[in-house]
Design an enzyme around this catalytic site. Structure first.
Site, mmCIF file in Angstrom:
data_model
loop_
_atom_site.group_PDB
_atom_site.id
_atom_site.type_symbol
_atom_site.label_atom_id
_atom_site.label_comp_id
_atom_site.label_asym_id
_atom_site.label_seq_id
_atom_site.Cartn_x
_atom_site.Cartn_y
_atom_site.Cartn_z
ATOM 1 N N MET A 27 0.842 -1.199 0.000
ATOM 2 C CA MET A 27 0.000 0.000 0.000
ATOM 3 C C MET A 27 0.879 1.252 0.000
ATOM 4 S SD MET A 27 -3.432 -0.917 2.085
ATOM 5 C CE MET A 27 -2.825 -0.604 3.732
ATOM 6 N N HIS A 34 8.933 -3.501 3.716
ATOM 7 C CA HIS A 34 8.584 -3.698 2.307
ATOM 8 C C HIS A 34 9.834 -4.038 1.488
ATOM 9 C CE1 HIS A 34 5.416 -0.617 3.516
ATOM 10 N NE2 HIS A 34 4.670 -1.622 3.092
ATOM 11 N N GLN A 58 -10.546 -2.649 1.841
ATOM 12 C CA GLN A 58 -10.107 -3.356 3.046
ATOM 13 C C GLN A 58 -10.126 -2.459 4.278
ATOM 14 O OE1 GLN A 58 -6.165 -4.237 1.237
ATOM 15 N NE2 GLN A 58 -5.327 -3.782 3.246
ATOM 16 N N GLN A 145 5.312 -11.552 7.385
ATOM 17 C CA GLN A 145 4.772 -12.215 8.571
ATOM 18 C C GLN A 145 4.160 -11.198 9.542
ATOM 19 O OE1 GLN A 145 4.123 -15.195 9.257
ATOM 20 N NE2 GLN A 145 3.871 -15.194 11.482
ATOM 21 N N LYS A 146 4.478 -9.909 9.346
ATOM 22 C CA LYS A 146 3.865 -8.836 10.146
ATOM 23 C C LYS A 146 2.339 -8.978 10.137
ATOM 24 C CE LYS A 146 3.063 -4.741 11.934
ATOM 25 N NZ LYS A 146 2.216 -3.963 11.075
ATOM 26 N N GLN A 150 -3.206 -12.273 7.370
ATOM 27 C CA GLN A 150 -3.323 -11.948 5.943
ATOM 28 C C GLN A 150 -2.576 -12.987 5.102
ATOM 29 O OE1 GLN A 150 -2.989 -7.888 4.056
ATOM 30 N NE2 GLN A 150 -0.889 -8.573 3.784
ATOM 31 N N VAL A 173 10.318 -7.249 9.998
ATOM 32 C CA VAL A 173 11.455 -6.339 10.170
ATOM 33 C C VAL A 173 11.087 -5.329 11.253
ATOM 34 C CG1 VAL A 173 12.949 -4.643 9.039
ATOM 35 C CG2 VAL A 173 12.117 -6.635 7.759
HETATM 36 P P1 AMP Z 1 1.314 -2.876 3.525
HETATM 37 O O1 AMP Z 1 1.898 -1.830 2.611
HETATM 38 O O2 AMP Z 1 1.288 -2.452 4.964
HETATM 39 O O3 AMP Z 1 0.014 -3.432 3.017
HETATM 40 O O4 AMP Z 1 2.340 -4.085 3.508
HETATM 41 C C1 AMP Z 1 2.712 -4.705 2.296
HETATM 42 C C2 AMP Z 1 3.434 -5.977 2.615
HETATM 43 O O5 AMP Z 1 4.581 -5.696 3.408
HETATM 44 C C3 AMP Z 1 2.577 -6.962 3.423
HETATM 45 O O6 AMP Z 1 2.801 -8.278 2.943
HETATM 46 C C4 AMP Z 1 3.096 -6.778 4.812
HETATM 47 O O7 AMP Z 1 2.927 -7.923 5.637
HETATM 48 C C5 AMP Z 1 4.569 -6.513 4.559
HETATM 49 N N1 AMP Z 1 5.144 -5.800 5.709
HETATM 50 C C6 AMP Z 1 4.698 -4.662 6.270
HETATM 51 N N2 AMP Z 1 5.450 -4.342 7.343
HETATM 52 C C7 AMP Z 1 6.393 -5.312 7.466
HETATM 53 C C8 AMP Z 1 7.454 -5.563 8.392
HETATM 54 N N3 AMP Z 1 7.711 -4.748 9.394
HETATM 55 N N4 AMP Z 1 8.202 -6.656 8.200
HETATM 56 C C9 AMP Z 1 7.959 -7.510 7.172
HETATM 57 N N5 AMP Z 1 6.969 -7.329 6.271
HETATM 58 C C10 AMP Z 1 6.196 -6.247 6.414
#
Ligand code: AMP
Length: 286
Positions: A27, A34, A58, A145-146, A150, A173
């Site tokens: 997003m 990311h 969502q 895995q955050k 999902q 991370v």
């Molecule tokens: P988002 O932009 O928040 O929808 O996240 C996009 C992808 O990045 C999703 O698969 C999240 O699970 C992953 N993501 C977001 N934050 C982290 C993090 N701190 N560590 C690992 N993956 C992440």
């Protein structure tokens, strides 16, 4: 690096990419979490596609769709440096044109935890990810895995709808003080930012108890709850100690792998985090 907006442009650009193609759905407002997914894709695939789309379906009516942070220019600079081949940043009207009426609903595994707190959230996630998979046709897709549930929902959908691709889940991370990286961390003021380490502290306390031999799921939920309650700026929404594969809450003793997870409001910001515990310390089904 090519950047496209429409589905027809995406399809044309995709045809020119060498296979295998790795997709990283995001997003935007990118951070190291990311970029870790992007690097995993870069190391394993001939081409890397990143989608940037703040998916309105969502978000619940009272959630932060309008205030969600956005900075496409900065995101594109970061992705260019990572050697990404193609960025797809569609408008909401492109993904959901007037008359749109088809949804993907994953059942059981989408119900507890985030699903119970955010009605409709996973319907929005599964639908948009199905559309991303159909448009990009990747051989691999990378998730964090955050967002443990999902990842489990997407795995289930991929299996059930026979998407011909591999789902790869990468570890969380964190900032040096343990806070899981999130685009939403930007909402936190300095006091809240300090208080936000409470999720990591709470999960660490439960893991410590587990490592010391505690196996009662109730007791681990209690340990996590107490740490959150001792942080004045935090308000607990839920804590969970669930079966790592089914995400059903564990009653009684933990035997296999368990997912410790929680959602906590720090000020007005809703944060989530999780740890996996158990013999095999990796993501569900991974
Ligand atoms: P988002 O932009 O928040 O929808 O996240 C996009 C992808 O990045 C999703 O698969 C999240 O699970 C992953 N993501 C977001 N934050 C982290 C993090 N701190 N560590 C690992 N993956 C992440």
């Amino acid at each position: 690096m090519e950047t496209v907006k429409t589905i027809s442009e995406l399809r044309a650009a995709r045809l020119r990419l060498p296979q295998p193609v790795g997709l990283v759905p995001t997003m935007g407002y990118l951070h190291e979490g990311h970029l870790t997914l992007v690097r995993a894709a870069r190391s394993e695939c001939a081409s890397v596609v990143v989608s940037i789309f703040v998916n309105p379906t969502q978000f619940g009516p009272a959630e932060d769709l309008n205030s969600y942070p956005r900075d496409l220019r900065r995101d594109l600079q970061l992705l260019e440096k990572e050697g990404v081949d193609l960025v797809w940043a569609p408008e909401a009207e492109e993904m959901y044109p007037p008359g749109f009426q088809t949804w993907v609903t994953v059942e059981e595994i989408a119900r507890p935890l985030e699903g119970s707190m955010r009605p409709g959230h996973f319907r929005g996630v599964a639908t948009v990810v199905a559309k991303l998979f159909n448009a990009v046709q990747p051989q691999r897709a990378y998730f964090g895995q955050k967002d443990a549930q999902q990842a489990a929902v997407i795995r289930q959908m991929t299996r059930d709808l026979n998407f011909n691709l591999e789902i790869i889940v990468c570890p969380i991370v964190r900032e040096p003080d343990g806070l899981a990286m999130s685009s939403r961390n930007t909402y936190l003021n300095p006091q809240e930012r300090q208080a936000a380490t409470v999720l990591y502290r709470s999960l660490s306390a439960a893991r410590q108890a587990y490592q010391s031999g505690e196996r009662e799921a109730d007791r681990l939920r209690q340990v996590m709850t107490e740490v959150i309650q001792n942080e004045p700026l935090a308000r607990l929404q839920y804590v969970s100690c669930a079966d790592a594969d089914t995400l059903q809450e564990i009653t009684g003793r933990i035997s296999g792998r368990a997912l410790l997870s929680m959602a906590v409001f720090v000020g007005k910001t809703r944060l989530i985090d999780n740890f996996l515990i158990g013999e095999e310390n990796h993501a569900p089904g991974y």
